[in-house]
Design a protein around this motif. Structure first.
Motif, short mmCIF file in Angstrom:
data_model
loop_
_atom_site.label_atom_id
_atom_site.label_comp_id
_atom_site.label_asym_id
_atom_site.label_seq_id
_atom_site.Cartn_x
_atom_site.Cartn_y
_atom_site.Cartn_z
N ALA A 17 0.60 -1.40 -0.05
CA ALA A 17 0.05 0.17 -0.51
C ALA A 17 0.56 1.28 0.41
O ALA A 17 0.74 2.38 -0.90
CB ALA A 17 -1.14 0.02 1.47
N TYR A 86 -11.85 11.00 4.70
CA TYR A 86 -12.82 11.29 3.19
C TYR A 86 -13.97 12.03 3.39
O TYR A 86 -14.47 12.67 2.88
CB TYR A 86 -12.60 9.99 2.93
CG TYR A 86 -14.11 9.70 2.45
CD1 TYR A 86 -13.78 9.45 0.44
CD2 TYR A 86 -15.73 9.64 2.56
CE1 TYR A 86 -15.09 9.54 -0.40
CE2 TYR A 86 -16.62 9.21 1.60
CZ TYR A 86 -16.55 9.11 0.31
OH TYR A 86 -17.18 9.58 -0.58
N GLU A 129 -8.65 9.67 -7.38
CA GLU A 129 -9.09 8.63 -7.43
C GLU A 129 -8.10 7.60 -7.94
O GLU A 129 -7.21 7.74 -9.01
CB GLU A 129 -10.23 9.16 -8.31
CG GLU A 129 -11.38 9.78 -7.71
CD GLU A 129 -13.15 9.64 -8.55
OE1 GLU A 129 -12.99 9.11 -9.34
OE2 GLU A 129 -13.71 10.49 -8.03
N VAL A 133 -12.15 5.62 -7.35
CA VAL A 133 -12.10 5.33 -6.17
C VAL A 133 -11.99 6.17 -5.40
O VAL A 133 -9.98 5.90 -5.45
CB VAL A 133 -12.71 3.68 -5.27
CG1 VAL A 133 -12.72 4.23 -3.54
CG2 VAL A 133 -13.45 3.21 -6.53
N GLU A 134 -11.88 7.14 -4.67
CA GLU A 134 -11.20 7.85 -3.62
C GLU A 134 -9.52 7.14 -3.35
O GLU A 134 -10.54 5.73 -2.94
CB GLU A 134 -11.58 9.19 -2.95
CG GLU A 134 -12.71 10.29 -3.41
CD GLU A 134 -12.83 11.22 -2.23
OE1 GLU A 134 -12.11 11.36 -1.55
OE2 GLU A 134 -13.82 12.07 -3.28
N TYR A 135 -9.10 8.00 -2.68
CA TYR A 135 -7.43 6.68 -2.09
C TYR A 135 -8.18 6.66 -0.43
O TYR A 135 -7.60 5.46 -0.20
CB TYR A 135 -6.10 7.89 -2.32
CG TYR A 135 -5.47 7.50 -3.26
CD1 TYR A 135 -3.82 6.82 -3.06
CD2 TYR A 135 -5.83 6.91 -4.75
CE1 TYR A 135 -3.24 5.71 -4.02
CE2 TYR A 135 -4.68 6.78 -6.12
CZ TYR A 135 -3.52 6.30 -4.90
OH TYR A 135 -2.62 6.40 -6.42
N TRP A 138 -10.25 3.65 -0.22
CA TRP A 138 -8.93 2.76 -0.34
C TRP A 138 -8.84 2.59 0.40
O TRP A 138 -7.93 1.12 0.54
CB TRP A 138 -8.05 2.37 -1.61
CG TRP A 138 -8.89 2.41 -2.95
CD1 TRP A 138 -8.87 3.42 -4.07
CD2 TRP A 138 -9.25 1.15 -4.06
NE1 TRP A 138 -9.54 2.64 -5.43
CE2 TRP A 138 -9.61 1.37 -5.40
CE3 TRP A 138 -8.60 -0.24 -3.52
CZ2 TRP A 138 -10.38 0.44 -5.50
CZ3 TRP A 138 -9.63 -0.70 -4.72
CH2 TRP A 138 -10.01 -0.97 -5.33
N GLY A 141 -10.99 0.68 3.58
CA GLY A 141 -10.74 -0.31 3.29
C GLY A 141 -9.70 -1.62 3.62
O GLY A 141 -10.18 -2.46 4.05
N LEU A 142 -9.10 -1.48 3.48
CA LEU A 142 -7.83 -2.23 3.49
C LEU A 142 -7.73 -2.45 5.12
O LEU A 142 -6.79 -3.14 5.49
CB LEU A 142 -6.50 -1.23 2.16
CG LEU A 142 -4.45 -2.43 2.91
CD1 LEU A 142 -5.41 -3.83 2.57
CD2 LEU A 142 -3.35 -2.21 2.17
#
Length: 162
Positions: A17, A86, A129, A133-135, A138, A141-142
């Motif tokens: 990542a 976000y 993005e 999808v916005e960073y 991401w 989610g990770l």
């Protein structure tokens, strides 16, 4: 999957990542904000905790579970940071004087390792993005996946083969 393998996979995901973030920054000129670099720090802290858990677990298997718990806490913190970036910070023009900005500046990492932790954009400008999808999402989610994996590692019994 053994506890060692879970911790190792988590560490590799975290390093990957950060590598994606660095390629985005240095190759594609996507400048990071304070919340971006704080999340990089959390990813690297999770990787370090996981690999230390694998190493220390050879001596004291219970330390693998402790590493899982600590990684879960860091993952939850990373989710909060990504959520804040976000939903709040990305709506503002400046990240100046937010927790992330104050923490990174006070740590000296932004000046000491600017290629990794330098703050080069405002939160509004850092809204980028990847595949639509916005960073920040991401990252969130990770962090969620890592938290679940960490809890799995923490819940496993410490045995010789784990």
């Amino acid at each position: 999957m053994t506890t060692n393998r879970i911790l190792h996979v988590m560490a590799v995901l975290c390093v990957a990542a950060v590598a994606v973030a660095l390629v985005s920054q240095h190759v594609f000129d996507m400048r990071p904000c304070a919340w971006c670099v704080l999340q990089r720090l959390v990813f690297l802290a999770i990787a370090a905790v996981c690999w230390l858990g694998v190493l220390a677990g050879r001596v004291a298997p219970g330390l693998r579970r402790f590493a899982g718990l600590l990684a879960a806490l860091l993952g939850a913190g990373g989710m909060v940071a990504a959520w804040y970036q976000y939903s709040v910070a990305a709506q503002r023009f400046s990240c100046d004087m937010t927790f992330a900005d104050r923490f990174m500046v006070a740590s000296g990492l932004d000046a000491g390792v600017p290629w990794l932790f330098g703050i080069f954009a405002s939160c509004l400008d850092a809204r980028v993005e990847l595949l639509g999808v916005e960073y920040a999402l991401w990252g969130m989610g990770l962090f969620a996946l890592l938290t679940v994996m960490a809890l799995m590692a923490a819940a496993r019994r410490s045995g010789r083969r784990r």
